[in-house]
Enzyme design. Structure first.
Site, PDB file in Angstrom:
ATOM      1  N   ARG A  50      -5.698   2.911   0.369  1.00 25.87           N
ATOM      2  CA  ARG A  50      -4.280   2.628   0.188  1.00 25.87           C
ATOM      3  C   ARG A  50      -3.894   2.700  -1.286  1.00 25.87           C
ATOM      4  O   ARG A  50      -4.664   2.293  -2.156  1.00 25.87           O
ATOM      5  CB  ARG A  50      -3.943   1.238   0.747  1.00 25.87           C
ATOM      6  CG  ARG A  50      -4.155   1.114   2.244  1.00 25.87           C
ATOM      7  CD  ARG A  50      -3.989  -0.309   2.712  1.00 25.87           C
ATOM      8  NE  ARG A  50      -5.060  -1.161   2.201  1.00 25.87           N
ATOM      9  CZ  ARG A  50      -5.164  -2.462   2.457  1.00 25.87           C
ATOM     10  NH1 ARG A  50      -4.259  -3.070   3.197  1.00 25.87           N
ATOM     11  NH2 ARG A  50      -6.160  -3.164   1.975  1.00 25.87           N
ATOM     12  N   ASP A  52      -0.681   1.808  -4.177  1.00 24.96           N
ATOM     13  CA  ASP A  52       0.448   0.911  -4.374  1.00 24.96           C
ATOM     14  C   ASP A  52       1.750   1.672  -4.603  1.00 24.96           C
ATOM     15  O   ASP A  52       1.753   2.894  -4.803  1.00 24.96           O
ATOM     16  CB  ASP A  52       0.189   0.006  -5.586  1.00 24.96           C
ATOM     17  CG  ASP A  52      -0.926  -0.989  -5.333  1.00 24.96           C
ATOM     18  OD1 ASP A  52      -1.169  -1.331  -4.164  1.00 24.96           O
ATOM     19  OD2 ASP A  52      -1.560  -1.418  -6.316  1.00 24.96           O
ATOM     20  N   TYR A 116     -10.017   8.677  -9.508  1.00 25.90           N
ATOM     21  CA  TYR A 116      -8.620   8.481  -9.911  1.00 25.90           C
ATOM     22  C   TYR A 116      -8.418   9.058 -11.309  1.00 25.90           C
ATOM     23  O   TYR A 116      -9.312   9.005 -12.148  1.00 25.90           O
ATOM     24  CB  TYR A 116      -8.268   6.990  -9.969  1.00 25.90           C
ATOM     25  CG  TYR A 116      -7.931   6.348  -8.645  1.00 25.90           C
ATOM     26  CD1 TYR A 116      -6.608   6.273  -8.201  1.00 25.90           C
ATOM     27  CD2 TYR A 116      -8.922   5.794  -7.849  1.00 25.90           C
ATOM     28  CE1 TYR A 116      -6.295   5.661  -6.998  1.00 25.90           C
ATOM     29  CE2 TYR A 116      -8.621   5.187  -6.636  1.00 25.90           C
ATOM     30  CZ  TYR A 116      -7.306   5.120  -6.216  1.00 25.90           C
ATOM     31  OH  TYR A 116      -7.002   4.521  -5.022  1.00 25.90           O
ATOM     32  N   ARG A 203      -5.760   0.238 -12.995  1.00 27.55           N
ATOM     33  CA  ARG A 203      -4.681  -0.142 -13.907  1.00 27.55           C
ATOM     34  C   ARG A 203      -5.094  -1.296 -14.816  1.00 27.55           C
ATOM     35  O   ARG A 203      -4.674  -1.363 -15.979  1.00 27.55           O
ATOM     36  CB  ARG A 203      -3.435  -0.510 -13.102  1.00 27.55           C
ATOM     37  CG  ARG A 203      -2.807   0.695 -12.395  1.00 27.55           C
ATOM     38  CD  ARG A 203      -1.820   0.275 -11.330  1.00 27.55           C
ATOM     39  NE  ARG A 203      -0.760  -0.546 -11.877  1.00 27.55           N
ATOM     40  CZ  ARG A 203       0.108  -1.223 -11.105  1.00 27.55           C
ATOM     41  NH1 ARG A 203       0.001  -1.185  -9.782  1.00 27.55           N
ATOM     42  NH2 ARG A 203       1.058  -1.952 -11.676  1.00 27.55           N
TER      43      ARG A 203
END
Length: 267
Positions: A50, A52, A116, A203
């Protein structure tokens, strides 16, 4: 019953994350609506991971089960016909075997690693052309310092210091395979590959690395944060704008027609 895997790409700016919600403004909501329009029957989907609100994907992997007979290119074109411009199916593959078998392909549980990218615009003033597509930091950042700082992160560690308070993962222990940081003009691109990531982990890592790149913290700080296992002493969570789910690694036996994840084509 057949299992279909698809590669999904999306611009996350307009959506409230991947996972479907009651308001219907998520990537999964739009995908399942499009599948319903094309297949004329509702088909539940499962994703590799998932994302955000505001987070993008250059390749999300999704699977669904169906007894319909469609060629891979028909699934791609048919679903895309009902998707908004910010979401698109890039490829599809029908997988051989029994979807009910314990060892059969599963978009989430068959994943061996995830990659990522975080794209950061490092300039004195923000660029409207990169709004929503890259993070922004106005102080000069030293890439060499950040490259040195990530060394303690490689390997298997408890990443509690970089875990969101509401993270639902069973364990904070993850294996970090690699972290690369490179400058391309005014852009700094962070590429992280791990067995899996905790909620907000990328992040939170970027936020702390920015502190080091600015000189606010020493290059040894990332290792100290790992040992501390305390989210409160690390830097704040960085903005979602520059985060891209780039690739999910699977066993070669599934022969998924995945695209290269080493470069972001629009940068």
């Amino acid at each position: 019953m057949k299992r279909i895997a698809i590669g999904l790409q999306y611009d996350g700016q307009a959506w409230h994350g991947y996972q479907k919600q009651d308001h219907g403004l998520t990537v999964q909501d739009k995908l399942e609506q499009a599948i319903l329009e094309f297949a004329t029957v509702p088909l539940a989907t499962t994703c590799a991971g998932r994302t955000d609100a505001g987070v993008h994907a250059s390749e999300q992997v999704v699977h669904f089960d169906t007894d319909l007979n469609r060629l891979p290119h028909a699934w791609v074109r048919g679903i895309n016909a009902f998707l908004p411009p910010s979401i698109g199916v890039r490829w599809a593959k029908e997988l051989d075997g029994d979807p009910a078998a314990d060892n059969f392909f599963h978009a989430r549980f068959s994943a061996q690693a995830r990659t990522y990218h975080y794209v950061l615009y490092n300039h004195q003033t923000r660029s409207p052309l990169l709004n929503g597509r890259a993070g922004f930091y106005h102080h000069a950042l030293d890439v060499a310092r950040m490259q040195e700082a990530v060394r303690p992160l490689i390997g298997t560690h408890d990443f509690t210091a970089f875990r969101a308070a509401h993270c639902q993962a069973k364990s904070p222990v993850k294996q970090m395979h690699d972290i690369q940081i490179r400058r391309q003009g005014d852009l700094i691109i962070f590429t992280l590959k791990a067995s899996a990531f905790l909620h907000h982990m990328v992040r939170n890592l970027v936020g702390s690395l920015v502190y080091i790149g600015q000189g606010r913290e020493d290059v040894t700080w990332m290792g100290e944060l790992l040992v501390a296992k305390n989210r409160q002493v690390a830097a704040p969570t960085f903005m979602p704008d520059g985060l891209y789910l780039a690739k999910i690694d699977y066993d070669e036996k599934w022969a998924l027609p995945q695209e290269a994840a080493s470069q972001l084509p629009w940068f």
